[in-house]
Structure formats: C-alpha cells, structure tokens
Design an enzyme around this catalytic site. Structure first.
Site, PDB file in Angstrom:
ATOM      1  N   SER A  29       0.850  -1.191   0.000  1.00 51.61           N
ATOM      2  CA  SER A  29       0.000   0.000   0.000  1.00 51.61           C
ATOM      3  C   SER A  29       0.887   1.242   0.000  1.00 51.61           C
ATOM      4  O   SER A  29       1.906   1.286   0.688  1.00 51.61           O
ATOM      5  CB  SER A  29      -0.858  -0.069   1.261  1.00 51.61           C
ATOM      6  OG  SER A  29      -1.589   1.080   1.373  1.00 51.61           O
ATOM      7  N   GLY A  30       0.526   2.224  -0.795  1.00 44.67           N
ATOM      8  CA  GLY A  30       1.351   3.438  -0.888  1.00 44.67           C
ATOM      9  C   GLY A  30       2.492   3.285  -1.885  1.00 44.67           C
ATOM     10  O   GLY A  30       3.310   4.183  -2.030  1.00 44.67           O
ATOM     11  N   GLY A  31       2.533   2.159  -2.587  1.00 48.22           N
ATOM     12  CA  GLY A  31       3.633   1.921  -3.521  1.00 48.22           C
ATOM     13  C   GLY A  31       3.512   2.691  -4.816  1.00 48.22           C
ATOM     14  O   GLY A  31       4.474   2.805  -5.575  1.00 48.22           O
ATOM     15  N   GLU A  34      -8.483  -1.916  -7.430  1.00 49.25           N
ATOM     16  CA  GLU A  34      -8.986  -2.584  -6.227  1.00 49.25           C
ATOM     17  C   GLU A  34     -10.509  -2.690  -6.263  1.00 49.25           C
ATOM     18  O   GLU A  34     -11.180  -2.430  -5.270  1.00 49.25           O
ATOM     19  CB  GLU A  34      -8.570  -1.813  -4.967  1.00 49.25           C
ATOM     20  CG  GLU A  34      -7.115  -1.400  -5.013  1.00 49.25           C
ATOM     21  CD  GLU A  34      -6.339  -1.842  -3.793  1.00 49.25           C
ATOM     22  OE1 GLU A  34      -6.892  -2.610  -2.989  1.00 49.25           O
ATOM     23  OE2 GLU A  34      -5.185  -1.443  -3.672  1.00 49.25           O
ATOM     24  N   LYS A  94       0.467   2.363  -6.988  1.00 49.92           N
ATOM     25  CA  LYS A  94      -0.379   1.685  -7.971  1.00 49.92           C
ATOM     26  C   LYS A  94      -1.508   2.597  -8.461  1.00 49.92           C
ATOM     27  O   LYS A  94      -1.727   2.755  -9.662  1.00 49.92           O
ATOM     28  CB  LYS A  94      -0.965   0.396  -7.365  1.00 49.92           C
ATOM     29  CG  LYS A  94       0.091  -0.555  -6.828  1.00 49.92           C
ATOM     30  CD  LYS A  94      -0.505  -1.828  -6.253  1.00 49.92           C
ATOM     31  CE  LYS A  94      -1.379  -1.588  -5.030  1.00 49.92           C
ATOM     32  NZ  LYS A  94      -0.621  -1.107  -3.845  1.00 49.92           N
TER      33      LYS A  94
HETATM   34  N1  LIG Z   1      -3.545  13.313  -3.927  1.00 49.26           N
HETATM   35  C1  LIG Z   1      -2.373  13.052  -3.359  1.00 49.26           C
HETATM   36  N2  LIG Z   1      -1.602  14.051  -2.902  1.00 49.26           N
HETATM   37  C2  LIG Z   1      -0.402  13.786  -2.317  1.00 49.26           C
HETATM   38  N3  LIG Z   1       0.106  12.576  -2.156  1.00 49.26           N
HETATM   39  C3  LIG Z   1      -0.612  11.517  -2.603  1.00 49.26           C
HETATM   40  C4  LIG Z   1      -1.888  11.708  -3.211  1.00 49.26           C
HETATM   41  N4  LIG Z   1      -2.370  10.485  -3.547  1.00 49.26           N
HETATM   42  C5  LIG Z   1      -1.431   9.577  -3.158  1.00 49.26           C
HETATM   43  N5  LIG Z   1      -0.381  10.198  -2.588  1.00 49.26           N
HETATM   44  C6  LIG Z   1       0.845   9.541  -2.098  1.00 49.26           C
HETATM   45  O1  LIG Z   1       1.441   8.848  -3.170  1.00 49.26           O
HETATM   46  C7  LIG Z   1       1.948   7.604  -2.739  1.00 49.26           C
HETATM   47  C8  LIG Z   1       1.399   6.485  -3.610  1.00 49.26           C
HETATM   48  O2  LIG Z   1      -0.010   6.428  -3.416  1.00 49.26           O
HETATM   49  P1  LIG Z   1      -0.939   5.446  -4.243  1.00 49.26           P
HETATM   50  O3  LIG Z   1      -0.583   5.536  -5.676  1.00 49.26           O
HETATM   51  O4  LIG Z   1      -2.329   5.754  -3.870  1.00 49.26           O
HETATM   52  O5  LIG Z   1      -0.488   4.027  -3.661  1.00 49.26           O
HETATM   53  P2  LIG Z   1      -1.205   2.623  -3.785  1.00 49.26           P
HETATM   54  O6  LIG Z   1      -2.379   2.751  -4.690  1.00 49.26           O
HETATM   55  O7  LIG Z   1      -0.132   1.739  -4.335  1.00 49.26           O
HETATM   56  O8  LIG Z   1      -1.581   2.224  -2.422  1.00 49.26           O
HETATM   57  C9  LIG Z   1       1.594   7.474  -1.283  1.00 49.26           C
HETATM   58  O9  LIG Z   1       2.756   7.782  -0.537  1.00 49.26           O
HETATM   59  C10 LIG Z   1       0.535   8.510  -1.056  1.00 49.26           C
HETATM   60  O10 LIG Z   1       0.676   9.043   0.217  1.00 49.26           O
HETATM   61 MG   LIG Z   2      -4.442   2.512  -4.269  1.00 43.07          MG
END
Ligand SMILES: Nc1ncnc2c1ncn2[C@@H]1O[C@H](COP(=O)(O)OP(=O)(O)O)[C@@H](O)[C@H]1O
Ligand SMILES: [Mg+2]
Length: 594
Positions: free
Chosen positions: A383-385, A510, A387
């Site tokens: 999570s947070g990678g 997801e 995707k």
């Molecule tokens: N709108 C946003 N503004 C700032 N940071 C974001 C935003 N959306 C996601 N992030 C950051 O970008 C990183 C990747 O998020 P995300 O792509 O949603 O990961 P995943 O879907 O793999 O869980 C995370 O560290 C998250 O905190």
């Molecule tokens: Mg996600």
C-alpha cells in the site's frame, strides 16, 4: 474605503447583471420610487387630515381622500410590474451564476479537486451565492429608496419650513460620523463570519460522510468537539457582529430620538405660539426620519453589500481554480531510448515516467510498464507503492513530470484528454452512483443506450437478478450515493456502466477489495465478462484474484520491482512470493522444511 474602490466593487457585483441591467434598474428604481413616494404622499395625507381637524374645512378632507385613492390606484398598477421585472432579472442572474459555478467545478483539474475540501466548495456555492442574491434583491434597492426618500423629504420639508430642514440635515451629518465609526469593524466581522461559515460547512460535511465511522468507534463526543470549535468561532463572530450592529442600532435610536423629540418639542412650541400650522408639523414629523436617519440606514445597507462583496470574492476564487486543459502538454519530446522502447503491441505504455504530487517527493521513479493489447496486466505491491498513481496517470488526471505515457504508440500529449478517456473504462474501489434510478446510473456509460441495451449490460454484469428483485426494478432510485444498495451491488452497477461504455481499455483499481467474499465472487464473475477482449490493468490487493493474469508487476517504492506470470514470480522467490505466502498463510518452502 475610498469611493473609487467602492464603485469598483459595486461594478464587479453588478457584472453578472449586465445583460439585463436596464430592466433590472428600471424595476428596482420603480420599486424604490414606489416606497419613497408612499412615505412622502402619506405626509401630505397627514397634513390635510390635521388641517381638517383644526379648521373643519371639508375641502381638506376631500384632498386627503383623493390623494389616498390616487396613490393606491397608481401604485397598485406600478408596484407589481416593477416587482415582477426586478425579481425576474434576479432569478435569471442567480441561475447564471450557479450554472457558471457548477460548470466550472465540473471541469476543475484533478490536482485542485483532490486538494480542496468539498465542504468549502459547498459553502461557497450556497452561502456566498445567497449573499449576492441579498444584494441584488435587498441592499441595492434599500439604498436607492433611502436616497430617494431623503431627497424627496428634504425638498418637501424645505418647502414647508426651511428651518426644520436645516436642523434635520445637521442631524443627518452627525449620523454620517456615527456610520463611518461602525461600518469598518462591521465589515471585518462579516468577512470573518463568511469564512467561518465555510469551515463549519466542511465540518458538517465530514460529520455526515463519516457518520458510520463515528458511531462505530463511539466517537460522537470527539466529533462533537471537532465541530464545536467551528461552531464556537461562528457564534463568536456572530455575537461580535451583533455587538457592532447593536451599537450602530443604539446610535440609530439616539438620532431618531433627537430628531423626533426635537421636531415635536420645537414644533409644538411654535404651533402654540401660532408660528406653525399643526398640519405642517404633522407632515414634518412623518418626513423627519427619512432625512435624519438616512445615513445610518445607508451605512447598514452598504455594510451588508460589502459582505456580499466578500462572498463574490470567495466565488471568484472558485472560478479561478484552474480547469483541466484540453490535453496535457508534452513534458519533453520522448527520448530516442523511449521511442525504441515503445512496443508495437502495447495498447498503453509508460516509459521512464517520474511523477510526484509534490515536485520534490517523487511517487513514481522512472517507471516503465507496458500493457499488451488484449491482455490482462496486474499491479500488486505494498500500500502506498504508487499503484493508484499509475492509474491516475493513465486516465490523464495528472501529467507525468518526466517520461511519457503512450496510447497505442502515440504519446498521450498528442491526444486530447477526451480522446484518452473515451478509450478507457475505469472501475474504482467504491462505485460512484448519482442521484437517479438504477437505469440512469448504468446509462451514464452511454447516454443514448436503449432500455434493452441497459438490461443486457446489467445481465452481463450479474446485476439483472438483484435489480429485478427490487420493488421498482430498474426504476428504483439509488438513494444518496447508492445508500440503499450493498457494496457488491453498487460495484456491479458500475461494471454494467463500464460494459455499456464498451471502451477497449479497462482499468480496475482494487475493484473488489472493499467487498466480502461472497459479493467479491459475484463481482469477480462480472469482471471476467468485462475483461473479455479488452486490454486490462488490474490493481489488486488479494493475489487470488489475479493469479490468471497474463503478466503481474510488483510495484514498490514507485518502481516495477518484479514482473512475470504468477508461476514465474513464485519461482523467483522475491517480493511477490513473500506476499503470496503471507496472504495464504503458507510458509515459504525453505521454512517449511526446517
Ligand atoms: N492526492 C495526493 N496528494 C499527495 N500525495 C498523494 C496523493 N495520492 C497519493 N499520494 C501519495 O502517493 C503515494 C502512492 O499512493 P498510491 O498511488 O495511492 O499508492 P497505492 O495505490 O499503491 O496504495 C503514497 O505515498 C501517497 O501518500
Ligand atoms: Mg491505491
């Protein structure tokens, strides 16, 4: 505040009224004239009646009756016409302001939308728009009618007894001083109040959206405290506003008292010594407030108008939020290496894409990924990678900071966002349903679809069964955001919608991870239908759902760490294998041996 500035602000407030300014002003001035004329004509009626009482001259009574009848006759024709014109202009203009705001918000660019609180926007399109309507409907009219009344009353009093006119004007001058003393603080408080109303709307929005969580965790008290601050701030400003307004009101009373009491006292002395007719005194008493208090009431109206101007400023801030451009500018011409990396069979591809929500904190780091036409590619990883970020880039919600997104061999920057999105259907974790019936919601995918096409899509999405079991079938209203449907049902409606859109690329972020096992199974079946023959990107938490994908990419730390088929990745015994064993609670083979 200088006169020039006030004039400029007024101009901006009236800009929306421009296309129908003439009708508006005609109606508004007509209305104001009517109310000013009523007060002045009434003063004559009083004079004639008092004269009749003193002198018993029937002609005085006659004049009073004629005047009343004439006034009623003329005004009962004039007033409704003016009122109609005036209100019609206001309603049309308010409609235009709302349409412009809604249209703009619908086109706001994704970055701005993600970083704003919906409650703040909501407050601006309700409270602030309303404050402008108040100016159009109330404040301007009351300013004009006060001025007209002032001019009319002054002229009449001057004619009947100029000494009184001078005294009343002097009192008016005094009221100007009072007004300037109070209008600035009143305006400051009003601005503050308007901003705090915005915060309060945000808190209420959060409260309503999070009601389940709040109840579940027994957080009523905590949530109450959170909104408490906002409510307290609004109350404090409201009380301060009341305090300032109260002081102004007190000044108002004092002047009214001096004016009325003075006129009566001096007037009666003059009447008793034979210097003034009782009828004239009665007329002056009726007219005095229009002169002495004019500047005070004017001050209140001007302050309220300034409040609307603060609202207008907040609305303009919304209108200044950047909208999505038609296409994302190419960040840079793709490098020769990138060009050679482009695969002819790829429906979608990322080459060396670097992207961060903040410029100095990249989320994706030189990530390369290709989705071969007609195949299923899965993204997995912690999570947070990054995707979901990949999905947002593919949908054109954000442009990459460097590197290139390719759509069928063309850099995405050479396509419009509309072209890109027409190619894609997207099913997120939580389906968004809109106000309307189930059929309406499915038809979002293709607005011209016939009923039978809607039903076919629902059947394919395994949704037909539960829809027909609902009392109103396809015509069942979905309730706010689908509140009366289960998560799995909502998701199957979203899938039917995507089926109807029938676009060649499918992005699933997801799509089943919020569901229980049973609904997941049903939604998974629906997804199998949807994926058939399309280039699909699946982001999944549960690896069981993607074992059959043609290719699986592990994304962590913004990079593709591993890729291959399920078997290949397991054999690699890397991150994917670890994740897999973790989820199935199977020990890795080497541990099982020891
Ligand atoms: N709108 C946003 N503004 C700032 N940071 C974001 C935003 N959306 C996601 N992030 C950051 O970008 C990183 C990747 O998020 P995300 O792509 O949603 O990961 P995943 O879907 O793999 O869980 C995370 O560290 C998250 O905190
Ligand atoms: Mg996600």
């Amino acid at each position: 505040m200088s006169f020039k500035q006030a004039y400029a602000e007024f101009g901006q407030l009236m800009a929306y009224m421009k296309p129908r300014a003439r009708t508006y002003y005609a109606g508004m001035i007509g209305e104001s004239l009517v109310s000013a004329a009523l007060a002045i004509l009434l003063s004559f009626v009083i004079q004639y009646l008092l004269n009749y009482a003193v002198h018993r001259d029937p002609s005085e009574l006659q004049r009073a009756v004629y005047l009343v009848c004439g006034t009623v006759g003329v005004l009962s024709i004039l007033s409704p016409i003016c009122n109609y014109l005036f209100l019609k202009c206001i309603k049309i203009t308010m409609g235009e302001i709302r349409t412009e705001l809604f249209g703009h918000i619908a086109r706001i660019d994704y970055r701005s939308a993600e970083s704003r609180h919906s409650g703040d926007l909501l407050s601006r399109i309700t409270n602030d728009v309303q404050s402008i309507e108040m100016t159009y409907a109330e404040h301007i009219k009351s300013i004009v009618s006060q001025i007209l009344l002032f001019i009319g009353s002054s002229v009449v009093v001057f004619i009947v007894d100029w000494r009184f006119a001078l005294v009343l004007l002097a009192l008016g001058g005094f009221s100007v001083l009072l007004n300037t003393r109070f209008s600035a603080p009143l305006r400051r408080v009003s601005d503050e109040l308007q901003a705090q109303m915005g915060v309060l709307t945000e808190r209420i929005g959060d409260l309503i959206a999070g009601l389940q969580v709040i109840k579940l965790f027994g957080l009523q008290q905590r949530a109450g405290r959170l909104s408490h601050d906002a409510i307290a701030a609004v109350s404090r400003s409201g009380i301060r506003q009341g305090h300032q307004a109260g002081l102004l009101e007190a000044g108002n009373f004092l002047i009214q008292f001096l004016s009325l009491g003075g006129v009566l006292l001096i007037g009666l002395l003059m009447v008793s010594s034979g210097q003034l007719e009782l009828g004239v005194l009665g007329q002056i008493v009726q007219l005095q407030s229009g002169i002495a208090v004019m500047f005070l009431s004017l001050g209140t109206s001007v302050a309220m108008m300034q409040n609307s101007y603060a609202g207008l400023t907040r609305i303009r801030e919304v209108l200044a939020v950047p909208v999505e451009s038609e296409r994302h500018a190419l960040q840079a011409v793709p490098s020769p290496e990138e060009k050679t990396a482009v695969r002819p069979d790829a429906a979608l591809q990322l080459t060396d894409v670097t992207f961060g929500y903040d410029a100095n904190r990249p989320v994706l780091k030189e990530l390369s990924l290709s989705l071969a036409e007609g195949t299923v590619t899965a993204l997995v990883g912690p999570s947070g990678g990054g995707k979901s970020t990949v999905v947002k880039l593919l949908l054109g919600f954000y442009p990459p900071d460097s590197g290139t997104v390719w759509l069928g061999g063309r850099p995405a920057g050479s396509c419009t966002l509309q072209e890109i999105r027409e190619q894609m259907a997207y099913v997120p974790q939580e389906a968004t349903l809109f106000q309307g019936t189930i059929a309406d919601n499915i038809r979002f995918g293709s607005p011209d679809a016939s009923d039978s096409e809607v039903e076919a899509a629902a059947r394919a999405a395994y949704a037909h069964g539960f829809i027909t079991e609902l009392p109103q079938g396809y015509d069942t209203p979905v309730g706010e955001r689908g509140a009366n449907l289960s998560g799995g049902q909502r998701q199957r409606i979203a899938i039917a919608r995507a089926l109807l859109k029938n676009s060649p690329i499918l992005l699933l972020d997801e799509a089943t991870s919020a569901l229980d096992a049973e609904s997941e199974h049903e939604v998974q079946q629906a997804l199998q239908v949807l994926m058939k023959g399309r280039t699909t990107l699946v982001v999944a938490h549960r690896l069981s759902t993607i074992e059959n994908a043609d290719r699986i990419c592990v994304i962590a730390g913004g990079r593709v760490q591993e890729e291959g088929t399920h078997e290949e990745l397991l054999a690699m015994e890397g991150q994917y294998a670890d994740l897999y064993h973790l989820q199935f609670r199977k020990k890795p083979p080497e541990l099982a041996v020891s």
